[in-house]
Design a protein around this motif. Structure first.
Motif, mmCIF file in Angstrom:
data_model
loop_
_atom_site.group_PDB
_atom_site.id
_atom_site.type_symbol
_atom_site.label_atom_id
_atom_site.label_comp_id
_atom_site.label_asym_id
_atom_site.label_seq_id
_atom_site.Cartn_x
_atom_site.Cartn_y
_atom_site.Cartn_z
ATOM 1 N N ALA A 1 2.291 0.198 3.920
ATOM 2 C CA ALA A 1 1.930 -1.095 4.524
ATOM 3 C C ALA A 1 2.321 -2.184 3.542
ATOM 4 C CB ALA A 1 0.429 -1.146 4.818
ATOM 5 N N GLY A 2 2.486 -3.400 4.068
ATOM 6 C CA GLY A 2 2.944 -4.501 3.237
ATOM 7 C C GLY A 2 4.459 -4.517 3.153
ATOM 8 N N GLN B 1 0.860 -1.185 0.000
ATOM 9 C CA GLN B 1 0.000 0.000 0.000
ATOM 10 C C GLN B 1 0.890 1.227 0.000
ATOM 11 O OE1 GLN B 1 -3.362 0.183 0.357
ATOM 12 N NE2 GLN B 1 -4.013 -1.811 1.152
ATOM 13 N N LEU B 2 0.540 2.212 -0.818
ATOM 14 C CA LEU B 2 1.243 3.494 -0.763
ATOM 15 C C LEU B 2 0.244 4.600 -1.040
ATOM 16 C CD1 LEU B 2 4.333 4.597 -0.605
ATOM 17 C CD2 LEU B 2 3.927 5.126 -3.013
ATOM 18 N N ARG B 3 0.222 5.589 -0.163
ATOM 19 C CA ARG B 3 -0.672 6.742 -0.358
ATOM 20 C C ARG B 3 0.150 7.973 -0.715
ATOM 21 N NH1 ARG B 3 -5.765 5.909 1.476
ATOM 22 N NH2 ARG B 3 -6.235 8.135 1.535
ATOM 23 N N ARG C 1 9.355 1.296 -8.189
ATOM 24 C CA ARG C 1 10.187 1.892 -7.132
ATOM 25 C C ARG C 1 10.029 1.150 -5.810
ATOM 26 N NH1 ARG C 1 12.254 6.818 -8.541
ATOM 27 N NH2 ARG C 1 12.361 7.634 -6.436
ATOM 28 N N LEU C 2 8.831 0.614 -5.557
ATOM 29 C CA LEU C 2 8.624 -0.179 -4.337
ATOM 30 C C LEU C 2 9.338 -1.529 -4.452
ATOM 31 C CD1 LEU C 2 4.813 0.517 -3.806
ATOM 32 C CD2 LEU C 2 6.646 1.208 -2.252
ATOM 33 N N LEU C 3 9.240 -2.161 -5.643
ATOM 34 C CA LEU C 3 9.824 -3.486 -5.828
ATOM 35 C C LEU C 3 11.348 -3.442 -5.799
ATOM 36 C CD1 LEU C 3 7.556 -4.837 -8.740
ATOM 37 C CD2 LEU C 3 7.492 -5.538 -6.335
#
Ligand SMILES: Nc1ncnc2c1ncn2[C@@H]1O[C@H](COP(=O)(O)OP(=O)(O)OP(=O)(O)O)[C@@H](O)[C@H]1O
Ligand SMILES: [Mg+2]
Length: 259
Positions: free
Chosen positions: A58-59, A11-13, A48-50
């Motif tokens: 979250a996660g 999750q990214l906000r 960018r998260l991976l």
């Protein structure tokens, strides 16, 4: 599981809304995965998260059983490389210096040999000696691919996780074909995973083993090209009216825009 990269319920906000919303996936060596989806779907953000450049709200992302944030920068750089869409350099560096930057996480042994090898593989040999900032957009993209391959080079080939954000956006037809053939060939020949963001659904359908379709931060379709590239799926998530036909060589779905 060992030697896989997993994302669990990411999750990214941003700006008060979810940009990545409950995304889970597993990436394994030996496969080529295409991340597709409309503008603003969250593809670059997911990349960018991976790759550990962004931390999720979250996660978690786990590589070979260890969460990305627990890897040292050097160890991570040795097994995952990222090619961004456009990379401007503030320095007046030669092409071979830019490619050699990929070797930074490694000892200097055989640096020149590897640089020449990846430049030949990516069709950059003729650019040897040129200044990077004077190259065309497509030439710069090829040099950036060479740099990313140099970064993952181990025992005669690239190993690990290679992420590319729209690597074909500035390439002509010949170089699109060369790049995708090369990436496919490399995933077959060495323990390499390729995850590539592409807008061209026909390239994705023709070369990727698996497609992941993002929309508004969620995975809304995933699987083979046959499963994902369907007229109704494209209409629903892109809003575009298309015809889906078959590639004459191996039957992959190919998309034509309707008038
Ligand atoms: N820092 C931020 N603040 C507000 N919104 C953001 C921020 N970063 C990203 N976004 C928004 O998140 C969404 C996803 O952006 P992202 O760049 O991941 O899209 P994309 O799928 O790569 O799109 P494109 O195909 O255009 O490259 C976009 O709507 C973008 O405007
Ligand atoms: Mg993007």
């Amino acid at each position: 599981m060992d030697n896989v990269l997993t994302a669990a319920q990411l999750q990214l906000r941003r700006g008060g809304r979810p940009v990545i919303d409950d995304v889970s996936l597993t990436l394994a060596p030996g496969e080529m995965v295409a991340l597709i989806g409309p503008n603003g779907a969250g593809k670059s953000t997911l990349l960018r998260l991976l790759t550990g450049y962004l931390a999720p709200d979250a996660g978690a992302c786990t590589l070979a059983g260890r969460r990305l944030e627990h890897w040292s920068a050097r160890a991570l750089s040795r097994c995952r490389a990222v090619m961004l869409q456009q990379t401007q350099l503030p320095f007046d560096w030669s092409v071979e210096t830019v490619v050699a930057m990929g070797r930074a996480p490694w000892a200097l042994a055989d640096e020149q040999g590897i640089v020449r090898q990846v430049m030949a593989l990516t069709g950059c040999s003729a650019l040897f000696g040129r200044r990077y900032n004077t190259l065309s957009g497509g030439e710069q993209q090829r040099v950036q691919l060479a740099r990313a391959l140099a970064q993952l080079w181990q025992d005669g080939g690239p190993q690990g996780w290679l992420f590319l954000d729209e690597p074909t956006s500035a390439l002509d037809l010949y170089h699109q074909q060369q790049l995708l053939r090369l990436l496919k060939h490399l995933t077959r020949g060495s323990p390499l995973h390729v995850c590539v963001v592409v807008h061209d659904l026909n390239l994705a359908a023709l070369w990727a083993d698996r497609l992941i379709l993002l929309h508004a931060g969620k995975i809304v379709a995933a699987g083979t090209a046959q499963a994902v590239i369907q007229r109704e799926v494209i209409r629903k998530w892109y809003g575009a009216q298309v015809h889906v036909t078959q590639h004459p060589e191996q039957g992959a779905p190919q998309v034509l825009l309707a008038l």
